[in-house]
Structures are given as C-alpha cells and as structure tokens.
Design an enzyme around this catalytic site. Sequence first.
Site, PDB file in Angstrom:
ATOM      1  N   GLU A 200       0.820  -1.214   0.000  1.00  0.00           N
ATOM      2  CA  GLU A 200       0.000   0.000   0.000  1.00  0.00           C
ATOM      3  C   GLU A 200       0.851   1.260   0.000  1.00  0.00           C
ATOM      4  OE1 GLU A 200      -3.400  -0.994  -0.932  1.00  0.00           O
ATOM      5  OE2 GLU A 200      -3.429   0.958   0.046  1.00  0.00           O
ATOM      6  N   GLU A 216       3.808   2.046   4.767  1.00  0.00           N
ATOM      7  CA  GLU A 216       2.594   1.402   4.238  1.00  0.00           C
ATOM      8  C   GLU A 216       1.585   2.460   3.825  1.00  0.00           C
ATOM      9  OE1 GLU A 216       1.465  -2.403   6.198  1.00  0.00           O
ATOM     10  OE2 GLU A 216       2.572  -1.544   7.879  1.00  0.00           O
ATOM     11  N   GLY A 233      -0.823   1.598   7.351  1.00  0.00           N
ATOM     12  CA  GLY A 233      -1.529   1.241   6.120  1.00  0.00           C
ATOM     13  C   GLY A 233      -2.471   2.333   5.638  1.00  0.00           C
ATOM     14  N   GLU A 274      -3.152   9.263  15.704  1.00  0.00           N
ATOM     15  CA  GLU A 274      -4.003   8.083  15.910  1.00  0.00           C
ATOM     16  C   GLU A 274      -4.524   7.546  14.578  1.00  0.00           C
ATOM     17  OE1 GLU A 274      -7.885   7.246  18.749  1.00  0.00           O
ATOM     18  OE2 GLU A 274      -7.885   9.039  17.503  1.00  0.00           O
ATOM     19  N   ALA A 275      -4.704   6.249  14.539  1.00  0.00           N
ATOM     20  CA  ALA A 275      -5.262   5.618  13.340  1.00  0.00           C
ATOM     21  C   ALA A 275      -6.572   6.312  12.970  1.00  0.00           C
ATOM     22  CB  ALA A 275      -5.506   4.133  13.607  1.00  0.00           C
ATOM     23  N   ASN A 314     -10.953  12.401  20.229  1.00  0.00           N
ATOM     24  CA  ASN A 314     -11.622  11.859  21.422  1.00  0.00           C
ATOM     25  C   ASN A 314     -12.839  11.054  20.978  1.00  0.00           C
ATOM     26  OD1 ASN A 314     -13.520  11.747  23.704  1.00  0.00           O
ATOM     27  ND2 ASN A 314     -11.897  12.900  24.760  1.00  0.00           N
TER      28      ASN A 314
HETATM   29  C1  COA Z   1      -3.477   6.766  19.353  1.00  0.00           C
HETATM   30  C2  COA Z   1      -2.820   5.502  19.833  1.00  0.00           C
HETATM   31  C3  COA Z   1      -1.330   5.549  19.547  1.00  0.00           C
HETATM   32  C4  COA Z   1      -3.038   5.396  21.350  1.00  0.00           C
HETATM   33  O1  COA Z   1      -2.480   4.220  21.757  1.00  0.00           O
HETATM   34  P1  COA Z   1      -1.882   4.066  23.247  1.00  0.00           P
HETATM   35  O2  COA Z   1      -0.909   5.162  23.513  1.00  0.00           O
HETATM   36  O3  COA Z   1      -1.439   2.656  23.348  1.00  0.00           O
HETATM   37  O4  COA Z   1      -3.082   4.370  24.163  1.00  0.00           O
HETATM   38  P2  COA Z   1      -4.127   3.347  24.781  1.00  0.00           P
HETATM   39  O5  COA Z   1      -4.954   2.742  23.716  1.00  0.00           O
HETATM   40  O6  COA Z   1      -3.398   2.449  25.743  1.00  0.00           O
HETATM   41  O7  COA Z   1      -5.012   4.347  25.600  1.00  0.00           O
HETATM   42  C5  COA Z   1      -4.525   5.101  26.709  1.00  0.00           C
HETATM   43  C6  COA Z   1      -5.712   5.772  27.335  1.00  0.00           C
HETATM   44  O8  COA Z   1      -6.247   6.735  26.404  1.00  0.00           O
HETATM   45  C7  COA Z   1      -7.582   6.422  26.071  1.00  0.00           C
HETATM   46  N1  COA Z   1      -7.773   6.670  24.679  1.00  0.00           N
HETATM   47  C8  COA Z   1      -7.056   6.162  23.646  1.00  0.00           C
HETATM   48  N2  COA Z   1      -7.537   6.624  22.488  1.00  0.00           N
HETATM   49  C9  COA Z   1      -8.567   7.442  22.810  1.00  0.00           C
HETATM   50  C10 COA Z   1      -9.451   8.224  22.047  1.00  0.00           C
HETATM   51  N3  COA Z   1      -9.374   8.276  20.715  1.00  0.00           N
HETATM   52  N4  COA Z   1     -10.371   8.952  22.681  1.00  0.00           N
HETATM   53  C11 COA Z   1     -10.478   8.916  24.018  1.00  0.00           C
HETATM   54  N5  COA Z   1      -9.651   8.217  24.777  1.00  0.00           N
HETATM   55  C12 COA Z   1      -8.705   7.484  24.182  1.00  0.00           C
HETATM   56  C13 COA Z   1      -7.726   4.937  26.387  1.00  0.00           C
HETATM   57  O9  COA Z   1      -9.046   4.586  26.595  1.00  0.00           O
HETATM   58  C14 COA Z   1      -6.857   4.807  27.604  1.00  0.00           C
HETATM   59  O10 COA Z   1      -7.564   5.287  28.688  1.00  0.00           O
HETATM   60  P3  COA Z   1      -7.246   4.756  30.208  1.00  0.00           P
HETATM   61  O11 COA Z   1      -5.886   5.239  30.568  1.00  0.00           O
HETATM   62  O12 COA Z   1      -8.315   5.384  30.994  1.00  0.00           O
HETATM   63  O13 COA Z   1      -7.334   3.277  30.156  1.00  0.00           O
HETATM   64  C15 COA Z   1      -3.408   4.228  19.137  1.00  0.00           C
HETATM   65  O14 COA Z   1      -4.799   4.153  19.428  1.00  0.00           O
HETATM   66  C16 COA Z   1      -3.249   4.264  17.649  1.00  0.00           C
HETATM   67  O15 COA Z   1      -4.048   4.830  16.905  1.00  0.00           O
HETATM   68  N6  COA Z   1      -2.160   3.613  17.158  1.00  0.00           N
HETATM   69  C17 COA Z   1      -1.900   3.539  15.725  1.00  0.00           C
HETATM   70  C18 COA Z   1      -1.535   2.114  15.394  1.00  0.00           C
HETATM   71  C19 COA Z   1      -1.435   1.949  13.863  1.00  0.00           C
HETATM   72  O16 COA Z   1      -2.300   2.348  13.129  1.00  0.00           O
HETATM   73  N7  COA Z   1      -0.304   1.374  13.401  1.00  0.00           N
HETATM   74  C20 COA Z   1      -0.057   1.151  12.000  1.00  0.00           C
HETATM   75  C21 COA Z   1      -0.429  -0.250  11.617  1.00  0.00           C
HETATM   76  S1  COA Z   1      -0.503  -0.445   9.848  1.00  0.00           S
END
Ligand code: COA
Length: 339
Positions: A200, A216, A233, A274-275, A314
């Site tokens: 991709e 990706e 991706g 974030e994704a 959020n």
């Molecule tokens: C944004 C991102 C990095 C956050 O991941 P993280 O740092 O591991 O955070 P977590 O999912 O553990 O969440 C931490 C806290 O924030 C909160 N939170 C996470 N995303 C949130 C959102 N969009 N809105 C509100 N709260 C959110 C969680 O509920 C959690 O709350 P808690 O502490 O009360 O339990 C992850 O969601 C993401 O989008 N990663 C991208 C991965 C990806 O696409 N990789 C490429 C593959 S091809």
Amino acid sequence: MTDSPFAFGLGVGTHNQSGEWLEVFFPKPVLAPTAALADTVAALQSDTALSHDHLESLHQSLIAAGATEQAQVAAQFLDSQAPVVAVLLCQDSAPASVPEAYLKLHLLSHRLVKPHGTSLEGLFGILPNVAWTSEGAVDIAELGARQLAARLRGEVLEVSCVDKFPKMTNYVVPTGVRIAHTARVRLGAYLGEGTTIMHEGFVNFNAGSDGPGMIEGRISAGVMVGSGSDLGGSSSTMGTLSGGGNIIISLGRECLLGANAGTGIPLGDRCTIEAGLFVTAGTKVMLLDVEGMPSQSVKARELAGKSDLLFRRNSATGAVECLTNRSAIELNTDLHAHN
Ligand SMILES: CC(C)(COP(=O)(O)OP(=O)(O)OC[C@H]1O[C@@H](n2cnc3c(N)ncnc32)[C@H](O)[C@@H]1OP(=O)(O)O)[C@@H](O)C(=O)NCCC(=O)NCCS
C-alpha cells in the site's frame, strides 16, 4: 576551466520516431564532478545524441582526464543501438531538457541529493507523457502502431502505465531497501538504507524516507520522512502539487502515522497520529497536557514541527486532542535488520 559543476551523467535512452527523447537511463550519475571531467565534456550538447565517433573520442578523453568510472560507462555504450547522451549540469538550475530532468531524478534515487536538494522547477512541462511497456518507453502517439505490430507477431504489448515518471526500480535499486510493489515508487524517490515499502506504500518523486522506516502509506511529492518512522496502512501525507496546499510536509524521527491517518502539518520527532485521524493545518486541536503550552484550543499549524506530540480524536466527544507523546514507537527491528 569550469568552476565546481553540479552534476554529470552519461546516459542511454529512448527516442520517439521524431528523434525526441522519451527517457534516459544514467547508470553512474556523478554529483560535483571534477573540473577535469567537466572540461572534457563541456562542449557537448546535453540534449543531443552522441555519434559513435563523438563517443569514441569522449571515451579517450575521459581516460586521459582520469575519469575511470565514466570512461568505463562510455566503453559500455560504444556498441549501443540506443541513443547515448552526455549531460553536464554546470549549475543546479531548472532542468531544460528530458536528459537533464532524468539526470536530476537519478541523483535523487541514487541518494546523491535529498528531496528539495535540486531544482525541479518546470519538470512537468519538460517530461513527456510516456507509455511504459514491455518493449520500453513508447510515445503515446506511436502506441497504436506498436500495439498492432506486436499483435501481428502474435504477441501483446504490455502497457504497465501511462505517466511522465517511470517506476524507480527500472533505473535504480538503492542498497538495503525492500519494495513490495515496485510500481508504487516513482523515479526521483529517495529511499534511505533500511526503508521498507509495503504494497500500500507509495513514494512520489522528490520525496522519501531517511530510513530505516516502514512505509505502508503514501509519501507525496516534496515530503520527507525521518529515520525510525512508520507510516501505517493507507495513511497519507499532504503534498503541494495539487489541491491548493502549500505547506511542505515532513515527518521527524520515530513518528507513527496510524493506519488511515494523515497529516497536513510537518511533524517533529516522536509524534504519533491516531489511526484514522487526519490532522489538517486548520484543524482545531485541544491541548491537554503538552509540555510548555497552556491547555487551550489551537490550530494544528501552530504545532508544526513540534516534537513529542500525540494527536487523537476523542472517541466520546469527537474533538481532536493533543497530548505529550509518552510512548513513541520503535520499529520492529527484526523487520528492518534484514533488508
Ligand atoms: C493513538 C494511539 C497511539 C493510542 O495508543 P496508546 O498510547 O497505546 O493508548 P491506549 O490505547 O493504551 O489508551 C490510553 C488511554 O487513552 C484512552 N484513549 C485512547 N484513544 C482514545 C481516544 N481516541 N479517545 C479517548 N480516549 C482514548 C484509552 O481509553 C486509555 O484510557 P485509560 O488510561 O483510561 O485506560 C493508538 O490508538 C493508535 O491509533 N495507534 C496507531 C496504530 C497503527 O495504526 N499502526 C499502524 C499499523 S498499519
């Protein structure tokens, strides 16, 4: 004596039936050639094919000038059926011919210059639109006749694409890269050591990755991605070629652009989006705990180039938020150690 010329290349290419260049392949382009090499080729026209006699005497002159590598290229070209050209760029000015434009694209893909490191002004007007086929570059106006000729031989002329830019790997395969789908990387892309481009992924000309990196998503023209970064991706980076955007996008080191995410602002180091979230320059962003900044709503462009940011939407309110990124990504070392 020519002063510090910018670049030189001996290339072999394709003419259309009118003798106009469609493309040129430069096996060993040189950045900042020696004055002796430049003096040897100074009188040659950079858009005119060399006759066999010219090439023969160029070969001898290159030997005499101590330009061994270029002399070897000239020797290999002596029996060429295809037109050969010598291009000396005295300065880094806008490309004025197809051979000059192709030399500049080669400089990028050979990692001799970085994106934005050479003038590509007017490039689209210089490059012809070409049918890239199983028989090489074909002028669009001559395509019908070539397709028919192939059919009459009982063959099919495969047209891979119709574009001004060919795929990079038919010209340059830089060391230490993996490219799952070669049509997704155009000549003029800059792929640093350790860059992996998955199916991709896409890299335009004058754009690329310092490497190592996992790509990706799409790296638009003009965009540069720092080492250790991951484009998830189908993520995308806004370019400036169309759509009115004029901010030059870049990503720093160890950034993560989540799957289906995008950025319209340059990111500093260790930033994550974030994704699914596309941050444009005008997106209103609520700062939650960004070091050194009060909790307030700002436009994303005010965060351009800042490091250690995590952007998310959020999921309860829909508001875009920015936090200090406390867990920057690390690339999968196993994936990148074996390019
Ligand atoms: C944004 C991102 C990095 C956050 O991941 P993280 O740092 O591991 O955070 P977590 O999912 O553990 O969440 C931490 C806290 O924030 C909160 N939170 C996470 N995303 C949130 C959102 N969009 N809105 C509100 N709260 C959110 C969680 O509920 C959690 O709350 P808690 O502490 O009360 O339990 C992850 O969601 C993401 O989008 N990663 C991208 C991965 C990806 O696409 N990789 C490429 C593959 S091809």
